[in-house]
Design an enzyme around this catalytic site. Structure first.
Site, mmCIF file in Angstrom:
data_model
loop_
_atom_site.group_PDB
_atom_site.id
_atom_site.type_symbol
_atom_site.label_atom_id
_atom_site.label_comp_id
_atom_site.label_asym_id
_atom_site.label_seq_id
_atom_site.Cartn_x
_atom_site.Cartn_y
_atom_site.Cartn_z
ATOM 1 N N ASP A 84 -21.305 -30.265 -26.585
ATOM 2 C CA ASP A 84 -20.390 -30.569 -27.951
ATOM 3 C C ASP A 84 -19.270 -29.339 -27.987
ATOM 4 O OD1 ASP A 84 -19.596 -32.029 -30.044
ATOM 5 O OD2 ASP A 84 -21.103 -30.989 -31.386
ATOM 6 N N LYS A 128 -28.192 -19.401 -41.202
ATOM 7 C CA LYS A 128 -28.180 -20.840 -41.254
ATOM 8 C C LYS A 128 -29.491 -21.210 -41.718
ATOM 9 C CE LYS A 128 -27.851 -25.231 -39.080
ATOM 10 N NZ LYS A 128 -27.679 -25.820 -37.704
ATOM 11 N N ASN A 145 -16.531 -25.710 -32.900
ATOM 12 C CA ASN A 145 -17.456 -24.812 -32.379
ATOM 13 C C ASN A 145 -17.020 -23.710 -31.661
ATOM 14 O OD1 ASN A 145 -19.307 -26.764 -33.673
ATOM 15 N ND2 ASN A 145 -19.571 -27.948 -31.483
ATOM 16 N N LYS A 198 -21.864 -25.397 -45.690
ATOM 17 C CA LYS A 198 -22.927 -26.387 -46.013
ATOM 18 C C LYS A 198 -22.909 -27.550 -44.914
ATOM 19 C CE LYS A 198 -21.022 -29.579 -49.384
ATOM 20 N NZ LYS A 198 -21.101 -30.165 -50.778
ATOM 21 N N GLY A 199 -24.093 -27.983 -44.938
ATOM 22 C CA GLY A 199 -24.350 -29.162 -43.929
ATOM 23 C C GLY A 199 -25.106 -30.202 -44.688
ATOM 24 N N LYS A 206 -15.827 -28.115 -28.676
ATOM 25 C CA LYS A 206 -14.574 -28.606 -29.456
ATOM 26 C C LYS A 206 -14.211 -27.314 -30.275
ATOM 27 C CE LYS A 206 -17.648 -30.520 -33.011
ATOM 28 N NZ LYS A 206 -18.006 -31.867 -33.707
ATOM 29 N N PHE A 259 -28.338 -30.818 -44.330
ATOM 30 C CA PHE A 259 -29.673 -30.464 -44.950
ATOM 31 C C PHE A 259 -29.770 -28.933 -45.009
ATOM 32 C CE2 PHE A 259 -30.311 -30.803 -40.708
ATOM 33 C CZ PHE A 259 -30.058 -32.024 -40.227
ATOM 34 N N GLY A 260 -28.683 -28.271 -45.164
ATOM 35 C CA GLY A 260 -28.738 -26.796 -45.096
ATOM 36 C C GLY A 260 -27.439 -26.219 -45.515
ATOM 37 N N LYS A 261 -27.312 -24.886 -45.460
ATOM 38 C CA LYS A 261 -26.162 -24.159 -45.849
ATOM 39 C C LYS A 261 -26.105 -22.821 -44.872
ATOM 40 C CE LYS A 261 -25.476 -25.444 -50.756
ATOM 41 N NZ LYS A 261 -25.278 -24.867 -51.923
ATOM 42 N N VAL A 262 -25.044 -22.310 -44.866
ATOM 43 C CA VAL A 262 -24.726 -21.241 -44.299
ATOM 44 C C VAL A 262 -24.222 -19.954 -45.112
ATOM 45 C CG1 VAL A 262 -23.516 -19.979 -42.233
ATOM 46 C CG2 VAL A 262 -24.249 -22.299 -42.173
#
Length: 438
Positions: free
Chosen positions: A145, A51, A150, A30-31, A147, A33-36
């Site tokens: 980005d 996503k 990711n 989850k993030g 890292k 404003f959303g999920k995976v």
């Protein structure tokens, strides 16, 4: 008679893709404003990572330009070591990215579990990632980005670059916007002297160092200390460095962590930097001719019997979700949308990779069906595609972007982790593409 009216409507697989085309399986992250979650295409039976981004939350966080830019960039890229976009669509509540499913977890997960990785394993990942970076730079795209969070592994152990949320096109003019995860930022970003694609090679060097030695090369107890370290401190090696990394390996890391971009490995124009990197002694054991075809056996194979992600997301979905995801028909009336909602409606366009005749780098997708349909416990995915930051926010690095009022840091600031100050990041960091150039 009553049962007839409740019969499911047939799905038009020849029409525009939508959520009705997929079976929703387990939630894997989850993030903000959303999920995976894992999904299976009802017609092809192939598995993907879905996503989904809540439009209302996206508008509140002023992230609409990022979502649209990510959608456009992902349509352009198609590479064996990138988590590629397969489908894109939206409904009244969410924007959806359907991406390659990575079953092996992200490198942050494995780094935290193992402490560090063997040199040969890291060399293999860096070869694959350098191939992906060279491709992106040839397309005029910088990732910004890179890292361990990711970098995703497939179930065989191949590395893939994901999360294009703050990726951007570049040209002759340098960019000045501060965007990315601070611990992996190149010094030229923090010094605000303008930068281009060379920043990605620096980030690759930070990742390689961290994966081999279990710590990053430049650290600080505060933002100012970290900035000073990245821009001024000499590169130092751990006391046991020679036990974990060969001299040739250290030379590669040192060359990537060169502050002078004219001397930094990978930064020569027209792809010559990548060719120079390939010729270095450290990479002599890499068969570059068969690397991108994935014919080589990766040095590390993730454990397929274990979940390579935080399993608590599944419990949260079952116990706490008050508006669970399900396929819904779109409303006919779209006249009263805000400007931002209208922008997403018009610019987050549908996408189908088969209609674009793009390749699939996962012909083995078919054999995963039994795992998905028999039990969800065998499915593991960490940060699939742009999902990268959606899957585990808790232990990620500071992600910042500079707005009109200066550098804006994500909320929930300090979170101690090992010997560094870590920052919790937002899933989508707002960057105005139109204001990126100096």
């Amino acid at each position: 008679m009553g049962a007839v009216c409740c019969r499911p409507q047939p799905i038009d697989f020849d029409g525009e893709v939508n959520l009705f085309h997929f079976i929703l399986l387990r939630c894997v992250g989850k993030g903000a404003f959303g999920k995976v979650r894992v999904v299976q295409h009802k017609q092809t039976r192939d598995l993907y990572a879905l996503k989904y981004i809540n439009k209302t939350k996206c508008v509140k966080m002023k992230a609409v330009p990022n979502v649209i830019q990510e959608r456009r960039l992902l349509e352009e890229v198609d590479h064996p070591f990138i988590v590629n976009l397969r489908y894109a669509f939206q409904d009244d509540e969410n924007c959806f990215f359907v991406l390659d499913l990575m079953l092996g977890g992200d490198l942050r997960f494995h780094l935290e579990r193992l402490g560090c990785l063997p040199e040969d394993t890291v060399k293999f990942y860096m070869a694959q990632l350098s191939s992906a970076l060279a491709y992106l730079h040839d397309m005029g795209i910088m990732h910004r980005d890179l890292k361990p969070d990711n970098i995703l592994l497939d179930e065989r152990g191949n590395a893939h670059l994901t999360d294009f949320n703050i990726a951007v096109h570049f040209g002759e003019r340098k960019l000045t916007g501060v965007a990315g995860s601070m611990a992996y930022m190149a010094p030229e970003i923090l010094l605000k002297r303008g930068y281009t694609y060379c920043i990605d090679w620096w980030s690759l060097g930070v990742c390689g160092y961290e994966l081999i030695f279990g710590r990053r090369p430049f650290r600080g107890r505060s933002n100012n200390d970290l900035t000073y370290s990245i821009t001024r401190d000499p590169l130092k090696w751990p006391d046991d460095a020679d036990k974990k990394c060969s001299r040739n390996g250290m030379l590669v890391l040192k060359g990537l962590l060169e502050r002078d971009t004219s001397k930094r490995f990978g930064c020569k124009s027209n792809g010559e930097g990548f060719q120079e990197l390939r010729r270095l002694p450290w990479f002599r054991t890499i068969d570059w001719d068969t690397l991108e075809s994935k014919e080589q056996t990766p040095p590390f194979t993730p454990d397929a019997k274990k979940a390579n992600f935080d399993a608590s997301h599944e419990l949260e979905e079952l116990l706490l979700e008050d508006n669970p995801l399900k396929a819904k028909a779109r409303k006919a009336n779209q006249d009263n949308l805000s400007a931002e909602m209208r922008q997403m409606e018009e610019q987050f366009t549908s996408y189908d990779f088969k209609k674009m005749q793009r390749r699939s780098y996962y012909p083995h997708n078919q054999h995963l069906i039994s795992t998905a349909t028999a039990t969800s416990s065998g499915l593991a995915s960490s940060r699939p595609g742009t999902p990268a930051n959606d899957l585990r926010v808790e232990n990620s690095q500071l992600r910042v972007v500079e707005g009109a009022d200066g550098i804006m840091y994500s909320p929930n600031s300090f979170d101690m982790h090992r010997d560094d100050i870590q920052m919790k990041e937002r899933d989508i960091t707002h960057v105005d593409p139109e204001k990126e150039y100096s």
